[in-house]
Design an enzyme around this catalytic site. Structure first.
Site, PDB file in Angstrom:
ATOM      1  N   GLU A 241     -11.702  26.905  23.614  1.00  0.00           N
ATOM      2  CA  GLU A 241     -11.668  25.719  24.472  1.00  0.00           C
ATOM      3  C   GLU A 241     -11.545  26.048  25.952  1.00  0.00           C
ATOM      4  OE1 GLU A 241     -10.071  26.071  21.609  1.00  0.00           O
ATOM      5  OE2 GLU A 241     -10.189  24.228  20.442  1.00  0.00           O
TER       6      GLU A 241
ATOM      7  N   GLY B 158     -11.624  23.199  17.178  1.00  0.00           N
ATOM      8  CA  GLY B 158     -11.037  22.255  16.229  1.00  0.00           C
ATOM      9  C   GLY B 158     -11.254  22.653  14.778  1.00  0.00           C
TER      10      GLY B 158
ATOM     11  N   GLU C  22      -8.446  24.857  14.114  1.00  0.00           N
ATOM     12  CA  GLU C  22      -7.226  24.034  14.085  1.00  0.00           C
ATOM     13  C   GLU C  22      -7.133  23.234  12.786  1.00  0.00           C
ATOM     14  OE1 GLU C  22      -8.310  22.543  18.075  1.00  0.00           O
ATOM     15  OE2 GLU C  22      -6.203  22.905  18.558  1.00  0.00           O
TER      16      GLU C  22
ATOM     17  N   ALA D  70     -14.473  20.498  17.917  1.00  0.00           N
ATOM     18  CA  ALA D  70     -14.737  19.101  18.262  1.00  0.00           C
ATOM     19  C   ALA D  70     -16.169  18.993  18.789  1.00  0.00           C
ATOM     20  CB  ALA D  70     -13.740  18.642  19.313  1.00  0.00           C
TER      21      ALA D  70
HETATM   22  N1  CO8 Z   1     -20.115  20.440  19.454  1.00  0.00           N
HETATM   23  C1  CO8 Z   1     -21.351  19.922  19.421  1.00  0.00           C
HETATM   24  N2  CO8 Z   1     -22.429  20.628  19.024  1.00  0.00           N
HETATM   25  C2  CO8 Z   1     -22.236  21.924  18.671  1.00  0.00           C
HETATM   26  C3  CO8 Z   1     -20.969  22.523  18.686  1.00  0.00           C
HETATM   27  C4  CO8 Z   1     -19.860  21.710  19.085  1.00  0.00           C
HETATM   28  N3  CO8 Z   1     -18.596  22.172  19.100  1.00  0.00           N
HETATM   29  N4  CO8 Z   1     -21.087  23.791  18.287  1.00  0.00           N
HETATM   30  C5  CO8 Z   1     -22.389  23.985  18.004  1.00  0.00           C
HETATM   31  N5  CO8 Z   1     -23.088  22.864  18.241  1.00  0.00           N
HETATM   32  C6  CO8 Z   1     -24.529  22.648  18.094  1.00  0.00           C
HETATM   33  C7  CO8 Z   1     -25.293  23.342  19.218  1.00  0.00           C
HETATM   34  O1  CO8 Z   1     -25.317  22.511  20.370  1.00  0.00           O
HETATM   35  C8  CO8 Z   1     -26.660  23.505  18.573  1.00  0.00           C
HETATM   36  O2  CO8 Z   1     -27.327  22.276  18.624  1.00  0.00           O
HETATM   37  P1  CO8 Z   1     -28.928  22.254  18.994  1.00  0.00           P
HETATM   38  O3  CO8 Z   1     -29.586  23.003  17.872  1.00  0.00           O
HETATM   39  O4  CO8 Z   1     -29.233  20.788  19.004  1.00  0.00           O
HETATM   40  O5  CO8 Z   1     -29.070  22.920  20.309  1.00  0.00           O
HETATM   41  C9  CO8 Z   1     -26.316  23.772  17.119  1.00  0.00           C
HETATM   42  O6  CO8 Z   1     -24.982  23.280  16.918  1.00  0.00           O
HETATM   43  C10 CO8 Z   1     -26.316  25.249  16.778  1.00  0.00           C
HETATM   44  O7  CO8 Z   1     -25.508  25.919  17.720  1.00  0.00           O
HETATM   45  P2  CO8 Z   1     -25.970  27.227  18.513  1.00  0.00           P
HETATM   46  O8  CO8 Z   1     -27.442  27.183  18.756  1.00  0.00           O
HETATM   47  O9  CO8 Z   1     -25.090  27.377  19.715  1.00  0.00           O
HETATM   48  O10 CO8 Z   1     -25.668  28.347  17.418  1.00  0.00           O
HETATM   49  P3  CO8 Z   1     -25.217  29.863  17.655  1.00  0.00           P
HETATM   50  O11 CO8 Z   1     -25.207  30.483  16.288  1.00  0.00           O
HETATM   51  O12 CO8 Z   1     -26.011  30.497  18.722  1.00  0.00           O
HETATM   52  O13 CO8 Z   1     -23.685  29.781  18.194  1.00  0.00           O
HETATM   53  C11 CO8 Z   1     -21.394  28.996  18.228  1.00  0.00           C
HETATM   54  C12 CO8 Z   1     -22.659  29.245  17.371  1.00  0.00           C
HETATM   55  C13 CO8 Z   1     -20.806  30.333  18.692  1.00  0.00           C
HETATM   56  C14 CO8 Z   1     -20.394  28.275  17.338  1.00  0.00           C
HETATM   57  C15 CO8 Z   1     -21.762  28.118  19.444  1.00  0.00           C
HETATM   58  O14 CO8 Z   1     -22.490  26.999  19.017  1.00  0.00           O
HETATM   59  C16 CO8 Z   1     -20.559  27.615  20.207  1.00  0.00           C
HETATM   60  O15 CO8 Z   1     -20.003  28.352  21.013  1.00  0.00           O
HETATM   61  N6  CO8 Z   1     -20.167  26.352  19.980  1.00  0.00           N
HETATM   62  C17 CO8 Z   1     -19.078  25.726  20.680  1.00  0.00           C
HETATM   63  C18 CO8 Z   1     -17.772  26.204  20.133  1.00  0.00           C
HETATM   64  C19 CO8 Z   1     -16.634  25.573  20.896  1.00  0.00           C
HETATM   65  O16 CO8 Z   1     -16.530  25.653  22.100  1.00  0.00           O
HETATM   66  N7  CO8 Z   1     -15.746  24.904  20.165  1.00  0.00           N
HETATM   67  C20 CO8 Z   1     -14.606  24.244  20.730  1.00  0.00           C
HETATM   68  C21 CO8 Z   1     -14.893  22.802  20.988  1.00  0.00           C
HETATM   69  S1  CO8 Z   1     -13.494  21.971  21.688  1.00  0.00           S
HETATM   70  C22 CO8 Z   1     -12.443  21.780  20.410  1.00  0.00           C
HETATM   71  O17 CO8 Z   1     -12.750  22.042  19.290  1.00  0.00           O
HETATM   72  C23 CO8 Z   1     -11.067  21.264  20.693  1.00  0.00           C
HETATM   73  C24 CO8 Z   1     -10.606  20.309  19.621  1.00  0.00           C
HETATM   74  C25 CO8 Z   1      -9.376  19.591  19.924  1.00  0.00           C
HETATM   75  C26 CO8 Z   1      -9.105  19.313  21.292  1.00  0.00           C
HETATM   76  C27 CO8 Z   1     -10.179  18.562  21.976  1.00  0.00           C
HETATM   77  C28 CO8 Z   1     -10.213  18.946  23.415  1.00  0.00           C
HETATM   78  C29 CO8 Z   1     -11.291  19.924  23.770  1.00  0.00           C
END
Ligand code: CO8
Length: 258
Positions: free
Chosen positions: A132, A109, A112, A65
């Site tokens: 999450e 997500g 999921e 998400a």
């Molecule tokens: N949301 C928004 N932006 C994101 C997300 C995300 N989930 N993941 C990555 N991005 C963005 C980063 O902010 C970054 O943007 P910018 O270049 O502007 O800084 C860009 O994508 C590239 O990301 P990274 O620089 O972090 O890239 P890396 O290769 O270093 O890392 C990862 C990749 C490991 C995927 C890392 O980005 C990460 O950990 N992302 C978050 C993953 C996460 O926590 N996902 C779970 C989200 S919650 C969810 O999905 C729940 C869904 C349903 C229930 C809702 C309740 C929570």
């Protein structure tokens, strides 16, 4: 012009939906989930489509998400707007087979969403996680329910509570994905599988999907009864008659999807 959050293509009887927010690792915001729902329902209603593929890019299927969108929301915002249920669950209404073709990041997500598809084909580069808990959130798009059904409680608890990453080999061993293929072959392998499935009788595919899904949602006794009624109903279909006749005539069947 603003980029479309999903790109939709048709290849013969296969509908392909590509998640298209590469700069955000395909983070799933409302615009993307709304567009995905429209594309899924469009293909489901299209008589020319037999199978649907959802895919991303080589770096990310989806990183979950959109955290930037969610960060400012209150309880009342998500409750009143019915967050997740409102647009993420559209996929549950799709009666045709849906394949997730995943590579790179398949997290939160994104994982999921893959779990909500009927078949998951993973590139060897795919990395799965439900991270999450790191946000003090929980996998709230079906993850706490579908993951244990797919890989069992022990591994599901491990993934959800520790936020650890699972590679594609472990994901295949555990039953999270159907097959693992070389990253460069992901789209070709998926197209071949989707085309093969789409060549079969559509009502038979729909009956099989509905029956297998019933295994998740009912007792064995109820599920077997449901399956048996679906089998009996096959005898009313033009295609089942054609399929059996073609076998006996030693020729390929010509299905009319009726
Ligand atoms: N949301 C928004 N932006 C994101 C997300 C995300 N989930 N993941 C990555 N991005 C963005 C980063 O902010 C970054 O943007 P910018 O270049 O502007 O800084 C860009 O994508 C590239 O990301 P990274 O620089 O972090 O890239 P890396 O290769 O270093 O890392 C990862 C990749 C490991 C995927 C890392 O980005 C990460 O950990 N992302 C978050 C993953 C996460 O926590 N996902 C779970 C989200 S919650 C969810 O999905 C729940 C869904 C349903 C229930 C809702 C309740 C929570």
């Amino acid at each position: 012009m603003q980029e479309q959050p999903v790109v939709v293509e048709t290849v013969d009887r296969v509908g392909v939906i590509t998640l298209n927010r590469p700069k955000q690792m395909n983070a799933l915001n409302d615009a993307l989930m709304d567009a995905l729902g429209v594309a899924l329902l469009g293909f489901d209603a299209d008589d020319g489509i037999g199978t649907i593929i959802i895919t991303g890019n080589a770096k990310a299927f989806a990183a979950g998400a959109d955290i930037a969108a969610m960060a400012g929301w209150s309880y009342m915002d998500v409750y009143r707007s019915d967050f997740i249920t409102r647009n993420w669950e559209t996929i549950r209404r799709v009666r045709k087979p849906v394949i997730a073709a995943v590579a790179g990041v398949v997290m939160g997500g994104g994982c999921e969403l893959a779990l909500a598809c009927d078949i998951v084909i993973a590139a060897d580069s795919a990395r799965f996680a439900l991270p999450e808990v790191k946000l003090a959130m929980l996998p709230g798009a079906g993850g706490t329910q579908r993951l244990p059904r797919a890989i069992g409680k022990a591994k599901a608890m491990d993934m959800c509570l520790s936020a650890r990453t699972m590679d594609s080999a472990e994901a295949e061993r555990s039953g999270l994905v159907s097959r693992v293929v070389a990253a460069e072959a992901l789209l070709d392998e998926n197209m071949a599988l989707a085309a093969r499935i789409a060549s079969y009788s559509l009502p038979a595919l729909m009956a099989i999907k509905e029956s297998v899904n019933r295994a998740y949602e009912s007792s064995l006794c109820e599920g077997v009864l449901f399956e048996r009624r679906q089998l009996h109903a096959r005898f009313a279909s033009v295609d089942a008659r054609e399929g059996m006749t073609a076998f006996l005539d030693k020729r390929q069947p010509v299905f009319s999807h009726r």
